[in-house]
Design a protein around this motif. Sequence first.
Motif, PDB file in Angstrom:
ATOM      1  N   GLY A  18       0.807  -1.210   0.000  1.00 45.14           N
ATOM      2  CA  GLY A  18       0.000   0.000   0.000  1.00 45.14           C
ATOM      3  C   GLY A  18       0.844   1.265   0.000  1.00 45.14           C
ATOM      4  O   GLY A  18       2.087   1.235   0.007  1.00 45.14           O
ATOM      5  N   LEU A  19       0.164   2.392   0.031  1.00 42.20           N
ATOM      6  CA  LEU A  19       0.828   3.690  -0.109  1.00 42.20           C
ATOM      7  C   LEU A  19       1.791   3.979   1.030  1.00 42.20           C
ATOM      8  O   LEU A  19       2.966   4.280   0.806  1.00 42.20           O
ATOM      9  CB  LEU A  19      -0.239   4.788  -0.208  1.00 42.20           C
ATOM     10  N   TRP A  20       1.298   3.921   2.271  1.00 41.07           N
ATOM     11  CA  TRP A  20       2.130   4.369   3.379  1.00 41.07           C
ATOM     12  C   TRP A  20       3.384   3.515   3.533  1.00 41.07           C
ATOM     13  O   TRP A  20       4.458   4.022   3.888  1.00 41.07           O
ATOM     14  CB  TRP A  20       1.335   4.383   4.678  1.00 41.07           C
ATOM     15  N   ASP A  21       3.278   2.221   3.257  1.00 42.57           N
ATOM     16  CA  ASP A  21       4.431   1.337   3.412  1.00 42.57           C
ATOM     17  C   ASP A  21       5.419   1.459   2.263  1.00 42.57           C
ATOM     18  O   ASP A  21       6.506   0.872   2.318  1.00 42.57           O
ATOM     19  CB  ASP A  21       3.968  -0.125   3.515  1.00 42.57           C
ATOM     20  N   SER A  22       5.061   2.196   1.216  1.00 41.64           N
ATOM     21  CA  SER A  22       5.918   2.273   0.035  1.00 41.64           C
ATOM     22  C   SER A  22       6.560   3.639  -0.146  1.00 41.64           C
ATOM     23  O   SER A  22       7.342   3.831  -1.081  1.00 41.64           O
ATOM     24  CB  SER A  22       5.106   1.934  -1.224  1.00 41.64           C
ATOM     25  N   ILE A  23       6.238   4.607   0.717  1.00 42.87           N
ATOM     26  CA  ILE A  23       6.822   5.925   0.581  1.00 42.87           C
ATOM     27  C   ILE A  23       7.817   6.182   1.700  1.00 42.87           C
ATOM     28  O   ILE A  23       7.877   5.438   2.683  1.00 42.87           O
ATOM     29  CB  ILE A  23       5.737   7.030   0.578  1.00 42.87           C
ATOM     30  N   GLN A  24       8.605   7.216   1.534  1.00 44.42           N
ATOM     31  CA  GLN A  24       9.577   7.580   2.554  1.00 44.42           C
ATOM     32  C   GLN A  24       8.873   8.326   3.687  1.00 44.42           C
ATOM     33  O   GLN A  24       7.981   9.137   3.444  1.00 44.42           O
ATOM     34  CB  GLN A  24      10.668   8.453   1.931  1.00 44.42           C
ATOM     35  N   THR A  25       9.296   8.037   4.914  1.00 44.26           N
ATOM     36  CA  THR A  25       8.657   8.646   6.089  1.00 44.26           C
ATOM     37  C   THR A  25       9.728   9.283   6.976  1.00 44.26           C
ATOM     38  O   THR A  25      10.044   8.764   8.047  1.00 44.26           O
ATOM     39  CB  THR A  25       7.840   7.611   6.882  1.00 44.26           C
ATOM     40  N   PRO A  26      10.291  10.395   6.529  1.00 45.14           N
ATOM     41  CA  PRO A  26      11.316  11.062   7.346  1.00 45.14           C
ATOM     42  C   PRO A  26      10.730  11.587   8.637  1.00 45.14           C
ATOM     43  O   PRO A  26       9.535  11.867   8.751  1.00 45.14           O
ATOM     44  CB  PRO A  26      11.783  12.209   6.438  1.00 45.14           C
ATOM     45  N   SER A  27      11.597  11.733   9.623  1.00 44.61           N
ATOM     46  CA  SER A  27      11.148  12.276  10.907  1.00 44.61           C
ATOM     47  C   SER A  27      10.748  13.734  10.730  1.00 44.61           C
ATOM     48  O   SER A  27      11.462  14.517  10.089  1.00 44.61           O
ATOM     49  CB  SER A  27      12.256  12.169  11.955  1.00 44.61           C
ATOM     50  N   ALA A  28       9.612  14.086  11.289  1.00 46.52           N
ATOM     51  CA  ALA A  28       9.134  15.466  11.181  1.00 46.52           C
ATOM     52  C   ALA A  28       9.915  16.361  12.135  1.00 46.52           C
ATOM     53  O   ALA A  28      10.285  15.955  13.239  1.00 46.52           O
ATOM     54  CB  ALA A  28       7.649  15.530  11.499  1.00 46.52           C
ATOM     55  N   GLY A 244       6.003  11.290   3.420  1.00 50.88           N
ATOM     56  CA  GLY A 244       4.845  11.685   4.215  1.00 50.88           C
ATOM     57  C   GLY A 244       5.141  11.745   5.703  1.00 50.88           C
ATOM     58  O   GLY A 244       6.122  11.187   6.192  1.00 50.88           O
ATOM     59  N   HIS A 245       4.284  12.469   6.397  1.00 45.43           N
ATOM     60  CA  HIS A 245       4.275  12.514   7.861  1.00 45.43           C
ATOM     61  C   HIS A 245       2.904  12.053   8.338  1.00 45.43           C
ATOM     62  O   HIS A 245       1.902  12.242   7.641  1.00 45.43           O
ATOM     63  CB  HIS A 245       4.519  13.936   8.380  1.00 45.43           C
ATOM     64  N   ARG A 246       2.871  11.465   9.516  1.00 39.00           N
ATOM     65  CA  ARG A 246       1.592  11.183  10.153  1.00 39.00           C
ATOM     66  C   ARG A 246       1.734  11.364  11.659  1.00 39.00           C
ATOM     67  O   ARG A 246       2.805  11.144  12.231  1.00 39.00           O
ATOM     68  CB  ARG A 246       1.071   9.791   9.812  1.00 39.00           C
ATOM     69  N   SER A 247       0.656  11.756  12.268  1.00 43.52           N
ATOM     70  CA  SER A 247       0.656  12.032  13.700  1.00 43.52           C
ATOM     71  C   SER A 247       0.454  10.749  14.495  1.00 43.52           C
ATOM     72  O   SER A 247       0.204   9.667  13.943  1.00 43.52           O
ATOM     73  CB  SER A 247      -0.465  13.028  14.026  1.00 43.52           C
ATOM     74  N   ASP A 248       0.529  10.885  15.811  1.00 43.73           N
ATOM     75  CA  ASP A 248       0.063   9.817  16.686  1.00 43.73           C
ATOM     76  C   ASP A 248      -1.457   9.712  16.565  1.00 43.73           C
ATOM     77  O   ASP A 248      -2.118  10.580  15.983  1.00 43.73           O
ATOM     78  CB  ASP A 248       0.441  10.099  18.136  1.00 43.73           C
ATOM     79  N   ILE A 275       1.132  14.157   2.715  1.00 39.15           N
ATOM     80  CA  ILE A 275       1.898  13.409   1.724  1.00 39.15           C
ATOM     81  C   ILE A 275       2.278  14.339   0.577  1.00 39.15           C
ATOM     82  O   ILE A 275       1.450  15.120   0.095  1.00 39.15           O
ATOM     83  CB  ILE A 275       1.089  12.216   1.190  1.00 39.15           C
ATOM     84  N   GLY A 276       3.523  14.263   0.149  1.00 37.38           N
ATOM     85  CA  GLY A 276       3.998  15.020  -0.999  1.00 37.38           C
ATOM     86  C   GLY A 276       4.834  14.132  -1.905  1.00 37.38           C
ATOM     87  O   GLY A 276       5.191  13.010  -1.544  1.00 37.38           O
ATOM     88  N   PHE A 277       5.152  14.639  -3.082  1.00 38.93           N
ATOM     89  CA  PHE A 277       6.011  13.897  -4.017  1.00 38.93           C
ATOM     90  C   PHE A 277       6.831  14.870  -4.834  1.00 38.93           C
ATOM     91  O   PHE A 277       6.525  16.065  -4.920  1.00 38.93           O
ATOM     92  CB  PHE A 277       5.187  12.962  -4.925  1.00 38.93           C
ATOM     93  N   GLU A 278       7.884  14.345  -5.467  1.00 37.26           N
ATOM     94  CA  GLU A 278       8.804  15.172  -6.221  1.00 37.26           C
ATOM     95  C   GLU A 278       8.431  15.250  -7.702  1.00 37.26           C
ATOM     96  O   GLU A 278       7.993  14.265  -8.303  1.00 37.26           O
ATOM     97  CB  GLU A 278      10.225  14.619  -6.109  1.00 37.26           C
TER      98      GLU A 278
END
Length: 293
Positions: A18-28, A244-248, A275-278
Amino acid sequence: MARQLIDLPVVFTPLPYGLWDSIQTPSADGPHWQNGVTWTDRCPAGGTTYDECLAATGTGAPPEPPAKTANVTQEYRGALPFTVIAEFHCTPVGLAEAQDVARDSLARVEQQQVETAFWTGMSGGQQVVFPHLAADSEVLDGEVVLQPVASPVVTGADVALALGLLEQELADCYKGQGLIHVPRSALPTLAAWKLVRLDDATGRLVTPSGNLIIAGGGYAGTGPDGSAPADGTTWIYATGAAWGHRSDVYFTQVRDSLDRSSNTLRMQAERTYLIGFECCLLAAHIALGVPTE
């Protein structure tokens, strides 16, 4: 005799790829991303040159090389947050389990809801999710591009031709490993044409050229103008790398969730995403089905 009430002995497992598991999730960098973010998107075209003293053409002296010019485009891009919510109604007697039930309910729906929002741009019945995939018009906030236009590369082609054109355009635009966004209805067609494989090293689906495939259970298959595809077809999209970023997970307080008129707790669990993309946003309309030869 009353039947025994038991806890459901099933562990919920989200669909893979799925989407969330396939994108980069840098620390906010703090919680302020939940107000939206802006970044400078740099997309180089590049070029080549030569030293005329060392070059040879085979037909005489080479001409003086052209002047070096800027070949990196840059623009301000932005992304806005949206929130996925699950609401559970129960009596105050069930207070002890209310948060657990709300959390479990959110876990069961948030992947699909995030993917639908990212494909369509819709949240709470309004198109407020930027950027998203299915878009035929640009959205600006001053000089900041919140929504680029999805550029179709082909319409109604077989999946091999369409994917090839899409990936070539992606390579010209992004030049690195990008993402191919497909509804799950397209996976059997991609598999039948041998256009998808599982990368054992990463556990992700990839195309023959190495781009990641995101198969979203919430991906709607609609075109850039939001219209539903004809039967036996779907739209797919390509982007540069996404992040992307996501909250608690947040819960409503008990004092805020009690509906005294019905003596019912309205427990809510919610999580905010961005969520953003380049660089690129490309689209292709494909025919579904197996090869005929």
